[in-house]
Write a protein that holds these residues in place. Structure first.
Motif, PDB file in Angstrom:
ATOM      1  N   UNK A  49       0.825  -1.212   0.000  1.00 41.74           N
ATOM      2  CA  UNK A  49       0.000   0.000   0.000  1.00 41.74           C
ATOM      3  C   UNK A  49       0.858   1.261   0.000  1.00 41.74           C
ATOM      4  N   UNK A  50       0.490   2.189  -0.854  1.00 42.82           N
ATOM      5  CA  UNK A  50       1.146   3.494  -0.972  1.00 42.82           C
ATOM      6  C   UNK A  50       2.611   3.412  -1.393  1.00 42.82           C
ATOM      7  N   UNK A  51       3.067   2.255  -1.863  1.00 46.03           N
ATOM      8  CA  UNK A  51       4.444   2.129  -2.314  1.00 46.03           C
ATOM      9  C   UNK A  51       4.535   1.817  -3.803  1.00 46.03           C
ATOM     10  N   UNK A  52       3.543   1.082  -4.299  1.00 46.80           N
ATOM     11  CA  UNK A  52       3.531   0.692  -5.708  1.00 46.80           C
ATOM     12  C   UNK A  52       2.121   0.895  -6.251  1.00 46.80           C
ATOM     13  N   UNK A  53       2.024   1.383  -7.479  1.00 46.95           N
ATOM     14  CA  UNK A  53       0.687   1.574  -8.046  1.00 46.95           C
ATOM     15  C   UNK A  53       0.140   0.246  -8.562  1.00 46.95           C
ATOM     16  N   UNK A  54      -1.178   0.221  -8.815  1.00 47.73           N
ATOM     17  CA  UNK A  54      -1.843  -1.009  -9.255  1.00 47.73           C
ATOM     18  C   UNK A  54      -1.264  -1.547 -10.560  1.00 47.73           C
ATOM     19  N   UNK A  55      -0.856  -0.655 -11.466  1.00 50.75           N
ATOM     20  CA  UNK A  55      -0.302  -1.102 -12.747  1.00 50.75           C
ATOM     21  C   UNK A  55       0.996  -1.886 -12.533  1.00 50.75           C
ATOM     22  N   UNK A  56       1.834  -1.429 -11.620  1.00 51.27           N
ATOM     23  CA  UNK A  56       3.092  -2.116 -11.323  1.00 51.27           C
ATOM     24  C   UNK A  56       2.819  -3.477 -10.693  1.00 51.27           C
ATOM     25  N   UNK A  57       1.877  -3.508  -9.757  1.00 50.37           N
ATOM     26  CA  UNK A  57       1.509  -4.772  -9.107  1.00 50.37           C
ATOM     27  C   UNK A  57       0.919  -5.728 -10.143  1.00 50.37           C
ATOM     28  N   UNK A  58       0.064  -5.207 -11.034  1.00 45.77           N
ATOM     29  CA  UNK A  58      -0.554  -6.043 -12.058  1.00 45.77           C
ATOM     30  C   UNK A  58       0.501  -6.634 -13.008  1.00 45.77           C
ATOM     31  N   UNK A  59       1.427  -5.795 -13.467  1.00 51.81           N
ATOM     32  CA  UNK A  59       2.492  -6.297 -14.354  1.00 51.81           C
ATOM     33  C   UNK A  59       3.327  -7.371 -13.655  1.00 51.81           C
ATOM     34  N   UNK A  60       3.560  -7.183 -12.366  1.00 49.58           N
ATOM     35  CA  UNK A  60       4.296  -8.178 -11.581  1.00 49.58           C
ATOM     36  C   UNK A  60       3.521  -9.489 -11.536  1.00 49.58           C
ATOM     37  N   UNK A  61       2.220  -9.408 -11.293  1.00 49.06           N
ATOM     38  CA  UNK A  61       1.396 -10.616 -11.243  1.00 49.06           C
ATOM     39  C   UNK A  61       1.355 -11.324 -12.596  1.00 49.06           C
ATOM     40  N   UNK A  62       1.255 -10.563 -13.679  1.00 45.36           N
ATOM     41  CA  UNK A  62       1.246 -11.160 -15.018  1.00 45.36           C
ATOM     42  C   UNK A  62       2.549 -11.929 -15.256  1.00 45.36           C
ATOM     43  N   UNK A  63       3.677 -11.339 -14.898  1.00 49.70           N
ATOM     44  CA  UNK A  63       4.965 -12.008 -15.053  1.00 49.70           C
ATOM     45  C   UNK A  63       5.009 -13.289 -14.216  1.00 49.70           C
ATOM     46  N   UNK A  64       4.568 -13.200 -12.968  1.00 50.20           N
ATOM     47  CA  UNK A  64       4.600 -14.360 -12.077  1.00 50.20           C
ATOM     48  C   UNK A  64       3.654 -15.468 -12.546  1.00 50.20           C
ATOM     49  N   UNK A  65       2.547 -15.087 -13.173  1.00 47.43           N
ATOM     50  CA  UNK A  65       1.633 -16.076 -13.762  1.00 47.43           C
ATOM     51  C   UNK A  65       2.307 -16.750 -14.953  1.00 47.43           C
ATOM     52  N   UNK A  66       2.954 -15.952 -15.812  1.00 51.29           N
ATOM     53  CA  UNK A  66       3.656 -16.510 -16.983  1.00 51.29           C
ATOM     54  C   UNK A  66       4.757 -17.478 -16.567  1.00 51.29           C
ATOM     55  N   UNK A  67       5.413 -17.202 -15.446  1.00 52.48           N
ATOM     56  CA  UNK A  67       6.474 -18.069 -14.934  1.00 52.48           C
ATOM     57  C   UNK A  67       5.925 -19.243 -14.129  1.00 52.48           C
ATOM     58  N   UNK A  68       4.601 -19.311 -13.998  1.00 55.12           N
ATOM     59  CA  UNK A  68       3.895 -20.347 -13.238  1.00 55.12           C
ATOM     60  C   UNK A  68       4.262 -20.353 -11.758  1.00 55.12           C
ATOM     61  N   UNK A  69       4.605 -19.188 -11.235  1.00 57.74           N
ATOM     62  CA  UNK A  69       4.874 -19.029  -9.805  1.00 57.74           C
ATOM     63  C   UNK A  69       3.569 -18.666  -9.098  1.00 57.74           C
ATOM     64  N   UNK A  70       2.710 -17.981  -9.807  1.00 58.80           N
ATOM     65  CA  UNK A  70       1.403 -17.568  -9.283  1.00 58.80           C
ATOM     66  C   UNK A  70       0.325 -18.155 -10.178  1.00 58.80           C
ATOM     67  N   UNK A  71      -0.764 -18.543  -9.570  1.00 61.77           N
ATOM     68  CA  UNK A  71      -1.922 -19.048 -10.303  1.00 61.77           C
ATOM     69  C   UNK A  71      -2.977 -17.963 -10.376  1.00 61.77           C
ATOM     70  N   UNK A  72      -3.556 -17.806 -11.545  1.00 54.92           N
ATOM     71  CA  UNK A  72      -4.624 -16.837 -11.764  1.00 54.92           C
ATOM     72  C   UNK A  72      -5.936 -17.617 -11.836  1.00 54.92           C
ATOM     73  N   UNK A  73      -6.888 -17.259 -10.979  1.00 54.65           N
ATOM     74  CA  UNK A  73      -8.167 -17.961 -10.912  1.00 54.65           C
ATOM     75  C   UNK A  73      -9.302 -17.002 -11.230  1.00 54.65           C
ATOM     76  N   UNK A  74     -10.260 -17.477 -11.984  1.00 50.36           N
ATOM     77  CA  UNK A  74     -11.438 -16.673 -12.319  1.00 50.36           C
ATOM     78  C   UNK A  74     -12.653 -17.422 -11.801  1.00 50.36           C
ATOM     79  N   UNK A  75     -13.243 -16.913 -10.737  1.00 53.01           N
ATOM     80  CA  UNK A  75     -14.407 -17.552 -10.155  1.00 53.01           C
ATOM     81  C   UNK A  75     -15.676 -16.986 -10.766  1.00 53.01           C
ATOM     82  N   UNK A  76     -16.524 -17.838 -11.262  1.00 55.37           N
ATOM     83  CA  UNK A  76     -17.851 -17.579 -11.797  1.00 55.37           C
ATOM     84  C   UNK A  76     -18.323 -16.124 -11.703  1.00 55.37           C
ATOM     85  N   UNK A  77     -18.019 -15.338 -12.725  1.00 52.83           N
ATOM     86  CA  UNK A  77     -18.519 -13.974 -12.799  1.00 52.83           C
ATOM     87  C   UNK A  77     -17.895 -13.005 -11.813  1.00 52.83           C
ATOM     88  N   UNK A  78     -16.806 -13.373 -11.199  1.00 53.19           N
ATOM     89  CA  UNK A  78     -16.161 -12.514 -10.202  1.00 53.19           C
ATOM     90  C   UNK A  78     -14.833 -11.994 -10.732  1.00 53.19           C
TER      91      UNK A  78
END
Length: 191
Positions: free
Chosen positions: A75-104
């Motif tokens: 919080x207050x250290x990194x903007x959402x775009x930076x966090x999102x790009x980090x998550x995308x990279x970690x998903x591509x590297x299969x370190x993080x799993x991205x889940x989409x729950x029914x309409x959420x």
């Protein structure tokens, strides 16, 4: 002090201490695994990556981009775009799993090897509860692996219902819609 002189509150306190210690060790092992994956992929460890991984290692259930971005570590250290790009990279590297729950919203969870993911999800409020997976699910994994020749089996099980809190206030339940405005349907936009 003998075992017979230990009271229930002392046992409970010791059990809570042991559980907290186990969580810290487990979280540390998860972070070590993720850092090793980054090293093997020759990806630099940045402060935002380190903090996202530390936060996700502590989370027992998937969390949203908003939940990660507003965490104490970020919080207050990194903007959402930076966090999102980090998550995308970690998903591509299969370190993080991205889940989409029914309409959420999209949720993220550390993709630790050997962990399977089973959740109860409230259709009204969207709360997520991690549930243990029993022998029947492991048996099914082994049967499907043997039958179809798959290796390194894992699963995601999502059970949907109404949580106890929402059952009390069901008249105010905001169920997610199947389609959101502007969603692309067969080459056309739905408004």
């Amino acid at each position: 002090m003998t075992v017979g002189s230990v009271g229930p509150s002392q046992i409970r306190l010791n059990l809570n201490y042991v559980q907290a210690l186990f969580r810290r060790v487990t979280d540390s092992l998860k972070i070590d695994w993720a850092l090793d994956k980054l090293r093997k992929a020759q990806v630099r460890l940045t402060p935002v990556r380190e903090r996202v991984l530390a936060f996700l290692a502590r989370m027992p259930v998937p969390t949203t981009l908003q939940g990660i971005g507003s965490s104490e570590e970020l919080a207050n250290q990194f903007d959402d775009a930076t966090v999102y790009r980090t998550l995308v990279l970690l998903v591509e590297l299969e370190i993080v799993r991205q889940l989409q729950f029914q309409g959420r919203q999209t949720h993220f969870l550390l993709n630790t090897p050997g962990e399977c993911f089973s959740f109860l999800i409230c259709r009204c409020c969207g709360s997520i509860t991690r549930i243990p997976h029993g022998a029947a699910i492991h048996k099914l994994e082994h049967e499907m692996s043997a039958l179809h020749g798959f290796a390194n089996m894992t699963h995601e099980l999502e059970l949907f219902g109404t949580c106890p809190a929402c059952q009390e206030h069901e008249h105010s339940c905001q169920k997610p819609t199947k389609l959101s405005p502007g969603l692309r349907l067969r080459g056309r936009f739905r408004n």
